[in-house]
Scaffold this motif. Structure first.
Motif: not given
Length: 265
Positions: A124-144
């Motif tokens: 569960r921790l490894l799956e959560y960490e993967q999702i958290k890192l992916a969310a962080a990468r998406l958040d770094r994308l330019p947002v209108l």
């Protein structure tokens, strides 16, 4: 009212300066709280404790992590019991896993070693960490609206006239109209061509020489114009009238053949 209002006013309320605080102003003790670390849930807190101390996530020292986890839960329980409830559920799971690790491991029915009690938590921790890192990468994308704004330019309608779209049917009708007018303006040159029926009778006889049968349509040269075709047909009829050639057909709607009348079969 003093002239230098901004230098003596302690606050402004709806644009009006206040020179002293209201005596009946009540500020609750928890009106201002500072969180040094904000967590999105129990897994987020647990992952933070493991990564901060460089613990191996595949071999978690459960006693140390559980002690630190319970210390944080105790702090938030004093301020927000509703928020602490979901963290208490994870604390109970950590204590249960720790108690299972203190017991001697039992083998499964097929004789294999029992799974590590921490295995499910690690997954569960490894799956959560993967999702958290992916969310962080998406958040770094330019947002209108956050990182950039959409450029909007107002153009006067008079400067950019709106032309109507052309329908394909209208375009076809316009083209046909041009062709029709072009035909009306064509110049015709009329010339007289001397055509001899007798000459074409000779041509037909030469065409049939040495041939047993010739198909009717093969006797006409369609490249020489309509007048030549008419004269050739008249010459053929004249030869048939003089019994110099025969026009035959095997059956109705079958091909028509022409041959010389004096050809020996």
């Amino acid at each position: 009212m003093p002239e230098a209002i901004d230098t003596v006013a302690v606050a402004r309320l709806y644009g009006e300066p206040l020179f002293q605080l209201p005596l009946d102003l009540y500020i609750p003790p928890d009106a201002l709280e500072v969180f040094l670390e904000a967590f999105q849930g129990p897994l987020d807190l647990l992952l933070y404790l493991i990564r901060k101390q460089n613990f191996n996530i595949l071999d978690i020292p459960l006693a140390d992590v559980t002690r630190q986890y319970l210390s944080y839960v105790e702090q938030i329980r004093q301020h927000n019991l509703e928020l602490a409830s979901e963290y208490l559920l994870m604390a109970a799971m950590l204590i249960e896993i720790k108690s299972r690790m203190l017991l001697p491991p039992k083998k499964t029915e097929d004789g294999k070693e029992a799974e590590d009690p921490r295995a499910e938590l690690v997954r569960r921790l490894l799956e959560y960490e993967q999702i958290k890192l992916a969310a962080a990468r998406l958040d770094r994308l330019p947002v209108l609206g956050r990182d950039f704004l959409r450029a909007q330019v107002h153009i006067e309608q008079s400067l950019t006239p709106r032309f109507p779209d052309v329908n394909t049917d209208d375009l076809r009708e316009a083209w046909l109209d041009i062709l029709k007018r072009a035909k009306l303006n064509q110049h015709h040159k009329i010339s007289r061509e001397q055509l001899s029926v007798r000459e074409h009778m000779s041509l037909v006889l030469r065409r049939l020489q040495g041939q047993r049968f010739v198909e009717f349509e093969n006797l006409f040269d369609v490249t020489r114009g309509q007048a030549v075709l008419v004269v050739t047909f008249i010459a053929m009829l004249e030869l048939a009238r003089e019994r110099l050639l025969e026009i035959t057909q095997a059956e109705a709607f079958a091909p028509i053949y022409v041959r010389l009348a004096y050809t020996q079969v």
